[in-house]
Design a protein around this motif. Structure first.
Motif, PDB file in Angstrom:
ATOM      1  N   MET A  16       3.125  -0.582  28.955  1.00  0.00           N
ATOM      2  CA  MET A  16       2.618   0.361  27.989  1.00  0.00           C
ATOM      3  C   MET A  16       1.307  -0.152  27.371  1.00  0.00           C
ATOM      4  SD  MET A  16       3.277   3.188  26.460  1.00  0.00           S
ATOM      5  CE  MET A  16       2.838   4.055  25.045  1.00  0.00           C
ATOM      6  N   ILE A  17       1.261  -1.404  26.984  1.00  0.00           N
ATOM      7  CA  ILE A  17       0.051  -1.975  26.400  1.00  0.00           C
ATOM      8  C   ILE A  17      -1.069  -1.978  27.446  1.00  0.00           C
ATOM      9  CG2 ILE A  17      -0.958  -4.090  25.466  1.00  0.00           C
ATOM     10  CD1 ILE A  17       1.637  -4.652  24.095  1.00  0.00           C
ATOM     11  N   PHE A  18      -0.724  -2.258  28.692  1.00  0.00           N
ATOM     12  CA  PHE A  18      -1.710  -2.246  29.768  1.00  0.00           C
ATOM     13  C   PHE A  18      -2.374  -0.882  29.873  1.00  0.00           C
ATOM     14  CE2 PHE A  18      -2.782  -1.420  34.224  1.00  0.00           C
ATOM     15  CZ  PHE A  18      -3.752  -2.390  34.399  1.00  0.00           C
ATOM     16  N   LEU A  19      -1.609   0.178  29.757  1.00  0.00           N
ATOM     17  CA  LEU A  19      -2.135   1.534  29.849  1.00  0.00           C
ATOM     18  C   LEU A  19      -3.097   1.823  28.689  1.00  0.00           C
ATOM     19  CD1 LEU A  19      -2.061   4.165  31.405  1.00  0.00           C
ATOM     20  CD2 LEU A  19      -0.130   4.874  30.010  1.00  0.00           C
ATOM     21  N   VAL A  20      -2.783   1.380  27.492  1.00  0.00           N
ATOM     22  CA  VAL A  20      -3.638   1.590  26.329  1.00  0.00           C
ATOM     23  C   VAL A  20      -4.956   0.822  26.508  1.00  0.00           C
ATOM     24  CG1 VAL A  20      -3.863   1.160  23.841  1.00  0.00           C
ATOM     25  CG2 VAL A  20      -1.717   2.042  24.757  1.00  0.00           C
TER      26      VAL A  20
ATOM     27  N   LEU B 142      -6.334  -0.060  29.307  1.00  0.00           N
ATOM     28  CA  LEU B 142      -7.067   0.601  30.390  1.00  0.00           C
ATOM     29  C   LEU B 142      -7.796   1.847  29.871  1.00  0.00           C
ATOM     30  CD1 LEU B 142      -7.697   0.611  33.415  1.00  0.00           C
ATOM     31  CD2 LEU B 142      -5.654   2.018  33.732  1.00  0.00           C
ATOM     32  N   VAL B 143      -7.135   2.652  29.078  1.00  0.00           N
ATOM     33  CA  VAL B 143      -7.751   3.865  28.545  1.00  0.00           C
ATOM     34  C   VAL B 143      -8.901   3.493  27.593  1.00  0.00           C
ATOM     35  CG1 VAL B 143      -7.364   5.867  27.034  1.00  0.00           C
ATOM     36  CG2 VAL B 143      -5.705   5.312  28.819  1.00  0.00           C
ATOM     37  N   VAL B 144      -8.706   2.492  26.754  1.00  0.00           N
ATOM     38  CA  VAL B 144      -9.758   2.062  25.834  1.00  0.00           C
ATOM     39  C   VAL B 144     -10.961   1.541  26.621  1.00  0.00           C
ATOM     40  CG1 VAL B 144     -10.346   0.338  24.077  1.00  0.00           C
ATOM     41  CG2 VAL B 144      -8.210   1.617  23.899  1.00  0.00           C
ATOM     42  N   ALA B 145     -10.714   0.781  27.679  1.00  0.00           N
ATOM     43  CA  ALA B 145     -11.804   0.245  28.496  1.00  0.00           C
ATOM     44  C   ALA B 145     -12.588   1.374  29.152  1.00  0.00           C
ATOM     45  CB  ALA B 145     -11.256  -0.716  29.546  1.00  0.00           C
ATOM     46  N   ILE B 146     -11.909   2.378  29.649  1.00  0.00           N
ATOM     47  CA  ILE B 146     -12.590   3.512  30.290  1.00  0.00           C
ATOM     48  C   ILE B 146     -13.412   4.285  29.262  1.00  0.00           C
ATOM     49  CG2 ILE B 146     -12.200   5.742  31.411  1.00  0.00           C
ATOM     50  CD1 ILE B 146      -9.856   4.425  32.897  1.00  0.00           C
ATOM     51  N   VAL B 147     -12.876   4.484  28.067  1.00  0.00           N
ATOM     52  CA  VAL B 147     -13.611   5.193  27.018  1.00  0.00           C
ATOM     53  C   VAL B 147     -14.853   4.397  26.608  1.00  0.00           C
ATOM     54  CG1 VAL B 147     -13.495   5.962  24.608  1.00  0.00           C
ATOM     55  CG2 VAL B 147     -11.615   6.480  26.174  1.00  0.00           C
ATOM     56  N   VAL B 148     -14.714   3.092  26.469  1.00  0.00           N
ATOM     57  CA  VAL B 148     -15.849   2.256  26.087  1.00  0.00           C
ATOM     58  C   VAL B 148     -16.929   2.313  27.163  1.00  0.00           C
ATOM     59  CG1 VAL B 148     -16.593  -0.137  25.719  1.00  0.00           C
ATOM     60  CG2 VAL B 148     -14.553   0.741  24.565  1.00  0.00           C
ATOM     61  N   ILE B 149     -16.531   2.219  28.416  1.00  0.00           N
ATOM     62  CA  ILE B 149     -17.504   2.282  29.514  1.00  0.00           C
ATOM     63  C   ILE B 149     -18.208   3.634  29.518  1.00  0.00           C
ATOM     64  CG2 ILE B 149     -17.741   2.341  32.021  1.00  0.00           C
ATOM     65  CD1 ILE B 149     -15.558   0.167  32.122  1.00  0.00           C
ATOM     66  N   ALA B 150     -17.464   4.710  29.314  1.00  0.00           N
ATOM     67  CA  ALA B 150     -18.059   6.049  29.300  1.00  0.00           C
ATOM     68  C   ALA B 150     -19.049   6.188  28.145  1.00  0.00           C
ATOM     69  CB  ALA B 150     -16.969   7.103  29.197  1.00  0.00           C
ATOM     70  N   LEU B 151     -18.715   5.653  26.962  1.00  0.00           N
ATOM     71  CA  LEU B 151     -19.616   5.744  25.814  1.00  0.00           C
ATOM     72  C   LEU B 151     -20.888   4.923  26.032  1.00  0.00           C
ATOM     73  CD1 LEU B 151     -17.090   5.581  22.839  1.00  0.00           C
ATOM     74  CD2 LEU B 151     -18.405   7.565  23.622  1.00  0.00           C
ATOM     75  N   VAL B 152     -20.741   3.760  26.637  1.00  0.00           N
ATOM     76  CA  VAL B 152     -21.912   2.927  26.905  1.00  0.00           C
ATOM     77  C   VAL B 152     -22.830   3.616  27.906  1.00  0.00           C
ATOM     78  CG1 VAL B 152     -22.664   0.760  27.958  1.00  0.00           C
ATOM     79  CG2 VAL B 152     -20.821   0.750  26.280  1.00  0.00           C
ATOM     80  N   MET B 153     -22.276   4.204  28.939  1.00  0.00           N
ATOM     81  CA  MET B 153     -23.092   4.900  29.936  1.00  0.00           C
ATOM     82  C   MET B 153     -23.793   6.111  29.321  1.00  0.00           C
ATOM     83  SD  MET B 153     -20.720   4.572  33.329  1.00  0.00           S
ATOM     84  CE  MET B 153     -21.794   5.565  34.317  1.00  0.00           C
ATOM     85  N   LYS B 154     -23.090   6.831  28.448  1.00  0.00           N
ATOM     86  CA  LYS B 154     -23.690   7.991  27.811  1.00  0.00           C
ATOM     87  C   LYS B 154     -24.814   7.580  26.866  1.00  0.00           C
ATOM     88  CE  LYS B 154     -22.577  12.140  25.250  1.00  0.00           C
ATOM     89  NZ  LYS B 154     -21.563  12.950  24.605  1.00  0.00           N
ATOM     90  N   ALA B 155     -24.614   6.492  26.132  1.00  0.00           N
ATOM     91  CA  ALA B 155     -25.647   6.014  25.212  1.00  0.00           C
ATOM     92  C   ALA B 155     -26.875   5.533  25.981  1.00  0.00           C
ATOM     93  CB  ALA B 155     -25.093   4.887  24.349  1.00  0.00           C
TER      94      ALA B 155
END
Length: 73
Positions: free
Chosen positions: A1-5, A7-20
């Motif tokens: 369960m923690i692994f999934l959280v 993973l989702v946080v890492a994907i969101v951070v990567i998406a925000l960095v790419m958008k910025a």
């Protein structure tokens, strides 16, 4: 369960960095467009680099040397 959280946080951070990085005017500045083509460089007039390269100077020097020798100009 923690692994999934994580993973989702890492994907969101990567998406925000790419958008910025892609947004213009932001801290990253975004990607630059192609440079506008430069016009032709203005040609500088070619001139002798040294006195002995200048044909006019050499003619004057020869004329003075002949005049000093006493030979006809």
């Amino acid at each position: 369960m923690i692994f999934l959280v994580v993973l989702v946080v890492a994907i969101v951070v990567i998406a925000l960095v790419m958008k910025a990085a892609a947004s213009p005017g932001g801290p990253g500045g975004g990607l630059r467009g192609p440079r506008p083509p430069r016009g032709p460089r203005p040609q500088r007039p070619t001139r002798p680099l040294a006195p002995d390269d200048d044909p006019e100077f050499l003619r004057e020097l020869e004329r003075r040397a002949r005049r000093d020798d006493g030979s006809p100009a």
